[in-house]
Design an enzyme around this catalytic site. Sequence first.
Site, mmCIF file in Angstrom:
data_model
loop_
_atom_site.group_PDB
_atom_site.id
_atom_site.type_symbol
_atom_site.label_atom_id
_atom_site.label_comp_id
_atom_site.label_asym_id
_atom_site.label_seq_id
_atom_site.Cartn_x
_atom_site.Cartn_y
_atom_site.Cartn_z
ATOM 1 N N SER A 197 0.826 -1.204 0.000
ATOM 2 C CA SER A 197 0.000 0.000 0.000
ATOM 3 C C SER A 197 0.868 1.266 0.000
ATOM 4 O O SER A 197 1.727 1.420 -0.863
ATOM 5 C CB SER A 197 -0.964 -0.040 1.196
ATOM 6 N N ASP B 26 -8.207 -5.705 -6.384
ATOM 7 C CA ASP B 26 -7.977 -4.495 -5.598
ATOM 8 C C ASP B 26 -8.307 -3.266 -6.437
ATOM 9 O O ASP B 26 -7.742 -3.076 -7.516
ATOM 10 C CB ASP B 26 -6.510 -4.457 -5.157
ATOM 11 N N HIS C 53 -6.689 -5.831 -1.478
ATOM 12 C CA HIS C 53 -5.738 -4.862 -0.927
ATOM 13 C C HIS C 53 -5.605 -5.113 0.584
ATOM 14 O O HIS C 53 -6.491 -4.731 1.350
ATOM 15 C CB HIS C 53 -6.250 -3.437 -1.169
#
Length: 407
Positions: free
Chosen positions: A106, A328, A384
Site C-alpha cells: 500500500s 484491488d 488490498h
Amino acid sequence: MIWLTGGPGCSALSGLLYEIGPFMIDYANSTLEKPMLQINPHSWTKVANIIFLDQPAGSGFSYAKTPEAYITNDTLSTMQVYHFLRKWLLEHPKFLNNPLYLGSDSYGGIVVPMIVQEIYNGNEVGEGLHINIKGYVLGNPSTDASLDYNSKIPFAHRMGFLSDAIYKSTKENCHGEYLNVDPNNSLCVHYLQVVDKCLERIRKAHILEPYCDTLNTLKSDLFSRGLRSLDKTSMDIWSLPQLQIQGCREDNYLYSYTWANRKDVREALDIHEEYKEIEWVRCNETLRSPNDHKKVLSYTHTVPSTVAYHRHLADRNCQALVYSGDHDMVVPYLGTLKWIESLNLLVVDDWRPWFVDEQVAGYTIKYSNHNYNLTFTTVKGGGHTAPEYKPKECLSMLKRWLANEDL
C-alpha cells in the site's frame, strides 16, 4: 527483511496479524472480549527473518517524546527508517552479512523505494556501515498518485461495473484525467458523478466482498466503553458468530484492538509505562496537530510519485518483486503495470500464468536491465493487500522469488 505497513500511520501489528506474520487471530476460539492467537501456516517468516517496524512515530505502539516529533512527511519518514536500520545493524552486527530486503504494501510503495535508494547511496559514499541490500518487495503499492487514481475507472470498466457508454463518455470528456479535474468541465464532472453512483457500494479493497457500514459503529461503541476496561465489561454481544453473520472482513480487525490493548499483552510487549493510557489503533488516522498525551500523527505527503526512484534503482544490482491482488480497486494493478512499463525495461519472461497446487495463482512478467530484475505478479482473487486474501499463494510467490526460481 524489514516490513513496513502502509497508511501512512498503520501499525506493523496489522501486517503481522492479518497478512504475513507468524501469528493470526484464532477466530474459532475467540470472542471479541478475549481474542486468541494461533500459528499462521503461511507466514513469510518461514523464508525470511522479518523486522516489523511501527513507523512513523504515532503508528501502532511507537511514540515520540515531543509533540513536534509527530510531525513528519515522506522524506523525513524515509530517513528515520534508514537511520533505524543503521542503528539496528550496529547493535546486531552478526546480521551485517545477511542479504537484506525491504518490504511493504500500500502506501509503503512511496517510502520503500526511497529508503532502498538511500541505502545504496550510503554504501557508495562509505558511511562507515555497508548494508548488504539485495532488493525490495512491494505489494499493491501506491507509487504515482495520478497513475494509481486514474487507473480506477478503466479497472472498474474492465470488471463490468461501468458500461461501455459510460466509460467512453467519461474518458472522452475528462481526457483520461480523473484526479485533477477542471471544475468548469461540466460534462466531465457529470460523468464522474455517474461513475461514483455506480461504484459507491463496491468495496474498494476487494471488489467481490460485501460493502459494510458496521465497522465504524462497532468501533465507536467499543471505544466509548473503554478498551482498557475489557476485564470488567461483557462484550458477548459481539461474539464471533454475530460478526460472521455480517460477512464483513473489517469486523475481524476489531479483534486486534482488544488484543493489543489488553493489560497482559502490553506488559508482555514491554510498552513504555509513560504511555500506558494511550490506546493502540490499527491505523492512526488522526492526522492533525499533536496534543499533549495524545499519540496523534501529522503527516504531509511530499512525494507524489516514486517512479523516478524505481528508474534510478534499475541501474543498480538489485532485485524487485511487485505484486498486486487483481481484485484491488484501491491501487488497481493496471496503474502499477503502467508505471512499470514506463521504466522501459527489457522483457525477459513475458506474461504467463503461475501456479500453486496446479491451479492458476495469478499472472507474471519479468523485466531486466543488466543487473536489475523486476518481477511483476498478479495474485488471482487477491485484494488490498494480497496476502490477507491469498496467504498460501503469496508465501509460495515469495519463496520462489527469494530462491531466484521462476514463479
